[in-house]
Design a protein around this motif. Structure first.
Motif, PDB file in Angstrom:
ATOM      1  N   ASN A  85       0.836  -1.195   0.000  1.00  0.00           N
ATOM      2  CA  ASN A  85       0.000   0.000   0.000  1.00  0.00           C
ATOM      3  C   ASN A  85       0.876   1.252   0.000  1.00  0.00           C
ATOM      4  O   ASN A  85       0.842   2.050   0.934  1.00  0.00           O
ATOM      5  N   PHE A  86       1.677   1.403  -1.027  1.00  0.00           N
ATOM      6  CA  PHE A  86       2.549   2.577  -1.104  1.00  0.00           C
ATOM      7  C   PHE A  86       1.698   3.827  -1.362  1.00  0.00           C
ATOM      8  O   PHE A  86       0.878   3.860  -2.283  1.00  0.00           O
ATOM      9  N   ASP A  87       1.886   4.842  -0.518  1.00  0.00           N
ATOM     10  CA  ASP A  87       1.104   6.078  -0.603  1.00  0.00           C
ATOM     11  C   ASP A  87       1.913   7.123  -1.358  1.00  0.00           C
ATOM     12  O   ASP A  87       2.804   7.758  -0.801  1.00  0.00           O
ATOM     13  N   ASP A  88       1.578   7.306  -2.641  1.00  0.00           N
ATOM     14  CA  ASP A  88       2.299   8.212  -3.527  1.00  0.00           C
ATOM     15  C   ASP A  88       2.300   9.652  -3.009  1.00  0.00           C
ATOM     16  O   ASP A  88       3.339  10.298  -2.896  1.00  0.00           O
ATOM     17  N   ALA A  89       1.131  10.164  -2.693  1.00  0.00           N
ATOM     18  CA  ALA A  89       0.990  11.560  -2.265  1.00  0.00           C
ATOM     19  C   ALA A  89       1.747  11.813  -0.959  1.00  0.00           C
ATOM     20  O   ALA A  89       2.422  12.838  -0.803  1.00  0.00           O
ATOM     21  N   LEU A  90       1.639  10.856  -0.024  1.00  0.00           N
ATOM     22  CA  LEU A  90       2.341  11.010   1.253  1.00  0.00           C
ATOM     23  C   LEU A  90       3.849  10.997   1.045  1.00  0.00           C
ATOM     24  O   LEU A  90       4.582  11.802   1.652  1.00  0.00           O
ATOM     25  N   PHE A  91       4.314  10.110   0.175  1.00  0.00           N
ATOM     26  CA  PHE A  91       5.756  10.026  -0.071  1.00  0.00           C
ATOM     27  C   PHE A  91       6.277  11.349  -0.651  1.00  0.00           C
ATOM     28  O   PHE A  91       7.328  11.846  -0.241  1.00  0.00           O
ATOM     29  N   GLN A  92       5.548  11.924  -1.596  1.00  0.00           N
ATOM     30  CA  GLN A  92       5.967  13.192  -2.185  1.00  0.00           C
ATOM     31  C   GLN A  92       5.958  14.311  -1.151  1.00  0.00           C
ATOM     32  O   GLN A  92       6.838  15.179  -1.146  1.00  0.00           O
ATOM     33  N   THR A  93       4.988  14.285  -0.259  1.00  0.00           N
ATOM     34  CA  THR A  93       4.931  15.288   0.812  1.00  0.00           C
ATOM     35  C   THR A  93       6.160  15.194   1.707  1.00  0.00           C
ATOM     36  O   THR A  93       6.765  16.206   2.093  1.00  0.00           O
ATOM     37  N   ILE A  94       6.563  13.960   2.019  1.00  0.00           N
ATOM     38  CA  ILE A  94       7.745  13.758   2.864  1.00  0.00           C
ATOM     39  C   ILE A  94       9.003  14.231   2.142  1.00  0.00           C
ATOM     40  O   ILE A  94       9.892  14.860   2.737  1.00  0.00           O
ATOM     41  N   LEU A  95       9.089  13.968   0.851  1.00  0.00           N
ATOM     42  CA  LEU A  95      10.234  14.456   0.072  1.00  0.00           C
ATOM     43  C   LEU A  95      10.340  15.976   0.147  1.00  0.00           C
ATOM     44  O   LEU A  95      11.437  16.536   0.297  1.00  0.00           O
ATOM     45  N   GLY A 118       1.917  13.159 -16.518  1.00  0.00           N
ATOM     46  CA  GLY A 118       0.991  13.137 -15.390  1.00  0.00           C
ATOM     47  C   GLY A 118       1.035  11.877 -14.557  1.00  0.00           C
ATOM     48  O   GLY A 118       0.416  11.814 -13.493  1.00  0.00           O
ATOM     49  N   ASN A 119       1.740  10.865 -15.014  1.00  0.00           N
ATOM     50  CA  ASN A 119       1.788   9.597 -14.277  1.00  0.00           C
ATOM     51  C   ASN A 119       2.915   9.596 -13.259  1.00  0.00           C
ATOM     52  O   ASN A 119       3.964  10.212 -13.449  1.00  0.00           O
ATOM     53  N   THR A 120       2.703   8.889 -12.177  1.00  0.00           N
ATOM     54  CA  THR A 120       3.795   8.625 -11.239  1.00  0.00           C
ATOM     55  C   THR A 120       4.144   7.145 -11.348  1.00  0.00           C
ATOM     56  O   THR A 120       3.421   6.362 -11.954  1.00  0.00           O
ATOM     57  N   GLY A 121       5.269   6.786 -10.756  1.00  0.00           N
ATOM     58  CA  GLY A 121       5.747   5.415 -10.886  1.00  0.00           C
ATOM     59  C   GLY A 121       7.257   5.415 -10.917  1.00  0.00           C
ATOM     60  O   GLY A 121       7.908   6.403 -10.555  1.00  0.00           O
ATOM     61  N   ASP A 122       7.848   4.331 -11.343  1.00  0.00           N
ATOM     62  CA  ASP A 122       9.302   4.182 -11.297  1.00  0.00           C
ATOM     63  C   ASP A 122      10.037   5.297 -12.036  1.00  0.00           C
ATOM     64  O   ASP A 122      10.987   5.896 -11.511  1.00  0.00           O
ATOM     65  N   GLU A 158      13.693   8.869  11.148  1.00  0.00           N
ATOM     66  CA  GLU A 158      13.247   9.338  12.461  1.00  0.00           C
ATOM     67  C   GLU A 158      12.356  10.574  12.369  1.00  0.00           C
ATOM     68  O   GLU A 158      11.679  10.930  13.335  1.00  0.00           O
ATOM     69  N   LEU A 159      12.381  11.250  11.200  1.00  0.00           N
ATOM     70  CA  LEU A 159      11.550  12.440  11.031  1.00  0.00           C
ATOM     71  C   LEU A 159      10.193  12.118  10.418  1.00  0.00           C
ATOM     72  O   LEU A 159       9.391  13.002  10.172  1.00  0.00           O
ATOM     73  N   ILE A 160       9.956  10.840  10.137  1.00  0.00           N
ATOM     74  CA  ILE A 160       8.709  10.430   9.501  1.00  0.00           C
ATOM     75  C   ILE A 160       7.799   9.806  10.548  1.00  0.00           C
ATOM     76  O   ILE A 160       8.116   8.756  11.120  1.00  0.00           O
ATOM     77  N   ALA A 161       6.659  10.446  10.822  1.00  0.00           N
ATOM     78  CA  ALA A 161       5.743   9.948  11.852  1.00  0.00           C
ATOM     79  C   ALA A 161       4.974   8.727  11.364  1.00  0.00           C
ATOM     80  O   ALA A 161       4.737   7.779  12.114  1.00  0.00           O
ATOM     81  N   GLU A 162       4.590   8.728  10.089  1.00  0.00           N
ATOM     82  CA  GLU A 162       3.786   7.635   9.552  1.00  0.00           C
ATOM     83  C   GLU A 162       4.658   6.429   9.218  1.00  0.00           C
ATOM     84  O   GLU A 162       5.851   6.543   8.978  1.00  0.00           O
ATOM     85  N   GLN A 163       4.060   5.274   9.211  1.00  0.00           N
ATOM     86  CA  GLN A 163       4.731   4.066   8.742  1.00  0.00           C
ATOM     87  C   GLN A 163       4.694   4.069   7.213  1.00  0.00           C
ATOM     88  O   GLN A 163       3.636   3.921   6.613  1.00  0.00           O
ATOM     89  N   ILE A 164       5.808   4.254   6.603  1.00  0.00           N
ATOM     90  CA  ILE A 164       5.851   4.318   5.139  1.00  0.00           C
ATOM     91  C   ILE A 164       7.178   3.769   4.659  1.00  0.00           C
ATOM     92  O   ILE A 164       8.217   3.913   5.331  1.00  0.00           O
ATOM     93  N   GLU A 165       7.159   3.097   3.530  1.00  0.00           N
ATOM     94  CA  GLU A 165       8.396   2.597   2.933  1.00  0.00           C
ATOM     95  C   GLU A 165       9.310   3.764   2.578  1.00  0.00           C
ATOM     96  O   GLU A 165       8.853   4.834   2.181  1.00  0.00           O
ATOM     97  N   LEU A 166      10.628   3.555   2.707  1.00  0.00           N
ATOM     98  CA  LEU A 166      11.589   4.596   2.351  1.00  0.00           C
ATOM     99  C   LEU A 166      11.918   4.585   0.867  1.00  0.00           C
ATOM    100  O   LEU A 166      12.677   5.425   0.398  1.00  0.00           O
ATOM    101  N   THR A 167      11.363   3.647   0.127  1.00  0.00           N
ATOM    102  CA  THR A 167      11.615   3.573  -1.307  1.00  0.00           C
ATOM    103  C   THR A 167      10.297   3.481  -2.066  1.00  0.00           C
ATOM    104  O   THR A 167       9.378   2.797  -1.642  1.00  0.00           O
TER     105      THR A 167
END
Length: 630
Positions: free
Chosen positions: A12-22, A42-46, A81-90
C-alpha cells in the motif's frame, strides 16, 4: 550485492504522502515534481521517481545520475526518524523493472528530454554539453601542430637551463607539451608556478611565431581571479628580463570569461558563439576548476576553428559552484609524486626537445584520449619544505594523519591553530576587527579607492557554512558589531562608509558578476557609492541603489574565496555536530591554500580530521566519454 537481486515488497505505497515527505525533508522542490510529472505525462511510478532523483542530483551540481549508485532501499536518503507515519523509504518495487521502464520511456533517447549513456541518466542539455566538450577536447588534442622542434628545444633550454639534479623539470615539460599541442591542461597545487610556466610558454610561442605573432587572450572565471592572473603575468615578465619587443607581444591583462564572450544584457546569451567566434589564436583559462559545464561549453563553442586552448588550475580545489567538475574529470589519473603517463611517441618527443634525447620520461599505453596533453606541476616554489602552510595543505590533501600530527607539533610561525571554544570564537572576532581597522583607517585618511581595496583584500575570514553561529551570516554581524563598538564604522543605515559587499547575482547590464567585491565609499561630494576595482585595475563606481543582489562580506564562504589569495587568511570550521554535513577535504584544502603569508584556523581537532577523511566528488560522464572504446 548483485545489481539484480533486490526485490521490494510494497502493498500500500502512498504516492501523495511520499511526495509530501520528500518536500518536507527538502529532498526535492515543487518545481521538480511538476517537471517530473510533465515528462511522465501526469503519471507517477518508477520513471517519475528516477527523474526526481536526477533532478535532486543536478541540484547538487552533478551533471547526471549514476544509476548503479542508487541506494534502492532508501534512494532519497530520507531520515526515517523524522517520519511519523509508517511508510516505505523507497518508491521502487523492483530495480530491474524500474531500469527497464526507464530505458523504454518516451522521454528518454536521442533528441528527447532525457538521455541514457553508459548507465548514466542526464537531462538532455547537460548530456549535450558533456558530449560536445569531449568531442572538442579530443579534436583539439589530436590536431597536428607544425613546429620546428630544434627551435623549440633551444628556447626550452634558454628559459629552463639544465640543473644539477635528476629531478624532472615539470615546468619545462609543461611548456613543451603546450607548444606541441592545440589543447593542454596544466595543473598543480599552490606555488607550483602555473602562471610563471605560462609566461615562459608565451615567450617561447611568440619567439617561434615572431613573423606572425599569436593573438592571445587570458581569462579567468571571476574578476578577482583575472586580476590575480594579470598581476602574476606582470610579475613573471619582470623577473624574466625579456627583450622589450618580445615582452610587448605577451599579454598581461586578463579578463573574465563573461567579458570576453560579451554579455548580451537581459539574457543568458553572449555576443560571441559558434556563428560569431572570438578573434584569437590562443585562449588561456586560469582557475579552470571554477568553470562550470555550461560556461565551458559556450566558451569552447566561441573558439575559432584554428585556435588553441590551454586550461590552468588546481585539480584538488573545490569544483565549480554550478554543475560539473571539468578539471577534476580531466585530471583524474594524476597522482602527486607519480609522473603522468604519456604514449611512447609523445614520451620520445618530450625526451628529445626537453632532455636532449635522454630518457627521462617513459612511454606507456592508455585508453585516455587526452593522455598526451596533460601537464602536472609537482614542486611548490611558494611553500618550501619549511613552510607550515604548504605542509598543512599537503597533509590535508593527502589525508595523511601522521603528517598532520607532525605539522601540528612543529610550531610553524605562519600557522596559528586554535581549538574552537567560546573564548577562541570571541578572540577570532576581535582579531578580524583589528585587521579590518586598517582599511577603514585608510578611508578616514582619504586614501585612494585602489589603496583601500588593497588593504581590505590583505585579510579575509572564511567560514565553511552559511547559517548558525559559525556561519557567514552570523559572523558578519558579529564582526560588524565589533567594528561599530570601536567607533570605526556607523552601520545604522542600509549603506555606510566602509561597508564591504559581495555581488551574489550576475547583472549583465552593469557588468557586475557573482563574487565581485565592492566597498561603499564616500564620493568627492560626500555621496555614498559602491566602488569596485575591475580585472584591469580600473575603478568603477555605482549608486548602491542600482546594485544587483549582494551581501555583507567581512566573512565569506570558502566556496566564494576560490580564485582569490590573501596575505592573511583565517578560517573557522563548525563543531563536530554541525560539521558532518558539508565539511570535506576539498573545502578545507581550498581554504588553506588561499593564504599567502599566514593561515589561521579555529576548529575542533576532530573536525579537521573528519574533513580530511571525507572526499567529495560529482557524478559526471565527461571522463568516460574521453576513454577510447566507451
Amino acid at each position: 550485492m548483485s545489481q539484480f537481486s533486490l526485490d521490494f515488497s510494497q502493498d500500500n505505497f502512498d504516492d501523495a504522502l511520499f511526495q509530501t515527505i520528500l518536500l518536507e525533508q527538502n529532498k526535492v522542490r515543487d518545481v521538480d515534481i511538476a517537471l517530473a510529472k510533465l515528462l511522465c505525462e501526469g503519471n507517477t511510478g518508477d520513471v517519475f521517481y528516477l527523474i526526481l532523483l536526477l533532478l535532486q542530483s543536478e541540484q547538487n551540481q552533478n551533471s547526471c545520475l549514476v544509476l548503479s549508485e542508487i541506494d534502492w532501499y532508501n534512494p532519497f536518503l530520507l531520515q526515517s526518524e523524522l517520519i511519523a507515519e509508517q511508510i516505505e523509504l523507497t518508491p521502487f518495487k523492483d530495480q530491474r523493472l524500474a531500469l527497464a521502464a526507464l530505458a523504454q520511456h518516451n522521454a528518454v533517447g536521442d533528441d528527447k528530454p532525457l538521455v541514457l549513456f553508459n548507465n548514466h541518466l542526464y537531462l538532455a542539455r547537460l548530456a549535450h554539453y558533456e558530449t560536445y566538450l569531449a568531442q572538442r577536447f579530443s579534436e583539439l588534442a589530436n590536431r597536428a601542430i607544425n613546429i620546428n622542434c630544434d627551435d623549440l628545444s633551444s628556447l626550452l633550454n634558454q628559459y629552463f637551463p639544465a640543473q644539477q639534479t635528476t629531478e624532472v623539470d615539470w615546468q619545462k615539460v609543461a611548456c613543451a607539451i603546450a607548444a606541441l599541442s592545440a589543447f593542454c591542461v596544466i595543473t598543480g597545487g599552490p606555488g607550483t608556478g602555473k602562471t610563471t610556466t605560462v609566461t615562459k610558454l608565451l615567450a617561447i610561442l611568440q619567439s617561434l611565431y615572431q613573423k606572425a605573432p599569436l593573438t592571445i587572450k587570458l581569462v579567468a572565471p571571476t574578476g578577482k581571479a583575472a586580476a590575480r592572473l594579470s598581476e602574476s603575468i606582470i610579475g613573471a615578465k619582470g623577473r624574466l628580463s625579456l627583450d622589450p619587443e618580445l615582452a610587448n607581444r605577451i599579454p598581461e591583462q586578463a579578463q573574465t570569461i563573461h567579458r570576453l564572450l560579451g554579455v548580451i544584457p537581459n539574457s543568458n546569451k553572449y555576443k560571441h558563439h559558434a556563428g560569431n567566434p572570438l578573434h584569437l589564436d590562443l585562449l588561456i583559462v586560469d582557475e579552470a576548476s571554477m568553470v562550470d559545464l555550461s560556461l565551458m561549453a559556450k566558451l569552447v563553442a566561441a573558439l575559432p576553428a584554428d585556435a588553441r586552448l590551454y586550461l590552468l588550475g588546481d585539480k584538488d580545489q573545490l569544483a565549480s559552484v554550478d554543475t560539473g567538475c571539468i578539471l577534476n574529470d580531466l585530471c583524474a589519473d594524476l597522482v602527486l609524486g607519480t609522473p603522468p603517463s604519456y604514449s611512447e611517441q609523445r614520451a620520445g618527443l618530450l625526451n628529445d626537445v626537453c632532455f636532449n634525447g635522454n630518457t627521462q620520461l617513459a612511454g606507456s599505453k592508455s585508453s585516455y584520449q587526452l593522455q598526451d596533453v596533460m601537464a602536472f606541476l609537482q614542486k611548490s616554489h611558494r611553500f618550501k619544505s619549511d613552510s607550515g602552510i604548504g605542509q598543512l595543505a599537503m597533509a590535508v590533501n593527502n589525508n595523511d594523519q601522521h603528517h598532520l600530527d607532525w605539522v601540528l607539533n612543529q610550531g610553524f610561525n605562519e600557522l596559528s591553530l586554535f581549538n574552537l571554544t567560546s573564548d577562541t570564537y570571541t578572540q577570532l572576532i576581535e582579531r578580524a576587527a583589528q585587521y579590518y581597522s586598517q582599511y577603514i583607517t585608510a578611508i578616514k585618511s582619504q586614501q585612494s579607492a585602489q589603496v583601500i581595496h588593497g588593504l581590505f583584500s590583505d585579510y579575509q575570514l572564511l567560514a565553511a557554512v552559511r547559517e548558525g553561529p559559525y556561519g557567514v551570516n552570523e559572523l558578519n554581524k558579529r564582526v560588524e558589531r565589533k567594528l561599530a563598538e570601536k567607533g570605526l564604522i556607523y552601520p545604522y543605515s542600509r549603506y555606510y562608509a566602509g561597508m564591504p559587499i559581495m555581488v551574489t547575482q550576475n547583472d549583465y547590464q552593469l557588468k557586475l558578476f557573482n563574487g565581485d567585491i565592492g566597498i561603499i565609499l564616500p564620493s568627492e561630494d560626500g555621496q555614498l557609492q559602491a566602488t569596485f576595482i575591475d580585472e584591469q585595475g580600473v575603478l568603477r563606481a555605482f549608486n548602491p541603489a542600482r546594485l544587483p543582489s549582494h551581501e555583507l562580506v567581512y566573512v565569506m564562504t570558502i566556496h566564494k574565496s576560490q580564485g582569490s589569495e590573501f596575505m592573511h587568511t583565517a578560517m573557522i570550521l563548525p563543531p563536530i555536530q554541525r560539521a558532518k554535513q558539508g565539511v570535506n577535504r576539498q573545502l578545507v584544502y581550498t581554504g588553506i591554500t588561499r593564504a599567502k603569508k599566514h593561515f589561521e584556523l579555529v576548529c575542533q581537532p576532530q573536525v579537521l580530521r573528519l574533513a580530511m577523511n571525507k572526499s567529495v566528488g560529482r557524478s559526471s560522464g565527461l571522463r568516460m566519454r574521453l576513454i577510447q572504446g566507451k
